[in-house]
Design a protein around this motif. Structure first.
Motif, PDB file in Angstrom:
ATOM      1  N   CYS A 244       0.838  -1.203   0.000  1.00 46.10           N
ATOM      2  CA  CYS A 244       0.000   0.000   0.000  1.00 46.10           C
ATOM      3  C   CYS A 244       0.876   1.258   0.000  1.00 46.10           C
ATOM      4  O   CYS A 244       1.744   1.404   0.869  1.00 46.10           O
ATOM      5  CB  CYS A 244      -0.901  -0.012   1.237  1.00 46.10           C
ATOM      6  N   CYS A 247       0.061   3.240   3.621  1.00 49.48           N
ATOM      7  CA  CYS A 247       0.410   2.744   4.959  1.00 49.48           C
ATOM      8  C   CYS A 247       1.446   1.609   4.949  1.00 49.48           C
ATOM      9  O   CYS A 247       1.776   1.062   6.000  1.00 49.48           O
ATOM     10  CB  CYS A 247      -0.850   2.279   5.686  1.00 49.48           C
ATOM     11  N   CYS A 264      -6.384  -2.633   0.340  1.00 46.19           N
ATOM     12  CA  CYS A 264      -5.589  -2.544   1.566  1.00 46.19           C
ATOM     13  C   CYS A 264      -6.544  -2.676   2.746  1.00 46.19           C
ATOM     14  O   CYS A 264      -7.443  -1.864   2.918  1.00 46.19           O
ATOM     15  CB  CYS A 264      -4.845  -1.208   1.640  1.00 46.19           C
ATOM     16  N   CYS A 267      -6.375   0.571   5.093  1.00 48.75           N
ATOM     17  CA  CYS A 267      -6.933   1.839   4.586  1.00 48.75           C
ATOM     18  C   CYS A 267      -8.393   1.699   4.186  1.00 48.75           C
ATOM     19  O   CYS A 267      -9.120   2.686   4.090  1.00 48.75           O
ATOM     20  CB  CYS A 267      -6.141   2.321   3.373  1.00 48.75           C
TER      21      CYS A 267
HETATM   22 ZN   LIG Z   1      -3.023   1.058   3.314  1.00 45.96          ZN
END
Ligand SMILES: [Zn+2]
Length: 273
Positions: A244, A247, A264, A267
């Motif tokens: 990702c 993050c 993800c 997220c």
């Molecule tokens: Zn993420």
């Protein structure tokens, strides 16, 4: 598979080449591809002039003097505009033009379809009658999506692929839109709120605008017609990615409704469930 930005790119290239050219003859080598009367397709296009090429969702529409030729590329359909030459393998429809060129439709998997109707029947007698709103339509807003979503208990990923609600998003761009909107692809569409819908609309417009600028996405075997290849694949945030970009968590891939879905978990949480 070509999606909206790719079809937009194909449309622009065809438009540059075809306008004001007349069709002198049509050859169809794979009749099941023609979804309206074959003889009318072969006869009525002769003498017609290309006046415009348009895109509705993922459909191409060639406007001629009296008719609308509607074409969907499905998985692998491609158009080539070249000087007249021998037919190549997998070319199923050839339009001969009055400048010595030909427009050739090639489709290895034969999933593409074409319809020929009188211009005034375009939105009643073709699959265009079933299309939802374009992402760029002024009528597309949160209320429209909330109304459409409220009876849909399916994952939002599946519902956004339904061209009868919002047209033009395919597998790649739905993943990108949901990532950017921070919505889990598994979340049931009827649980989305107005803010989610707003995020989906804004992300769709942003992502498709960028993708159109870059000529679409070229992944796997797909390249648009006429040697056009897009470069949006370099901009993809989640589809086909491993990590990702927000993050650094690993991107997960799961099938939803039979389609590979990248997301993800951190997220794109499923809230309110
Ligand atoms: Zn993420």
């Amino acid at each position: 598979m070509p999606e909206l930005p790719e079809v937009e790119t194909v449309k622009n290239v065809l438009k540059q080449n075809l306008l004001n050219l007349k069709i002198t003859k049509v050859d169809v080598f794979y009749p099941p591809m023609i979804k309206t009367n074959l003889n009318e397709f072969l006869e009525n296009l002769v003498g017609e002039e290309f006046l415009d090429v348009k895109r509705y969702g993922k459909w191409l529409v060639f406007e001629t003097t009296n008719y609308a030729l509607v074409s969907h590329l499905r998985m692998e359909g491609k158009y080539y505009y070249t000087l007249k030459c021998d037919r190549e393998k997998h070319e199923h429809v050839i339009f001969h033009l009055d400048n010595g060129y030909v427009l050739r439709y090639k489709d290895v998997r034969k999933f593409g379809v074409m319809y020929l109707v009188k211009k005034e029947k375009l939105f009643t007698d073709t699959p265009l009658s079933e299309l939802g709103l374009e992402p760029f339509s002024k009528d597309l807003n949160e209320d429209y999506l909330l109304e459409k979503f409220k009876t849909k208990r399916l994952p939002i990923k599946t519902v956004l692929l339904d061209q009868g609600i919002m047209t033009g998003l395919g597998n790649i761009y739905v993943d990108e839109v949901l990532f950017k909107s921070k919505i889990s692809p598994f979340k049931k569409a009827n649980l989305l709120n107005a803010n989610d819908c707003k995020a989906i609309i804004e992300s769709s417009k942003e992502i498709l605008t960028d993708a159109i600028k870059l000529g679409g996405t070229t992944i796997r075997s797909y390249t648009s017609s006429l040697g056009v290849t897009g470069s949006y694949q370099d901009k993809l945030l989640v589809h086909t990615r491993k990590i990702c970009p927000v993050c650094n968590s690993p991107i997960l891939v799961k099938k939803i409704g039979g389609r590979s879905t990248y997301y993800c978990q951190k997220c794109q949480k499923v809230k309110d469930e």
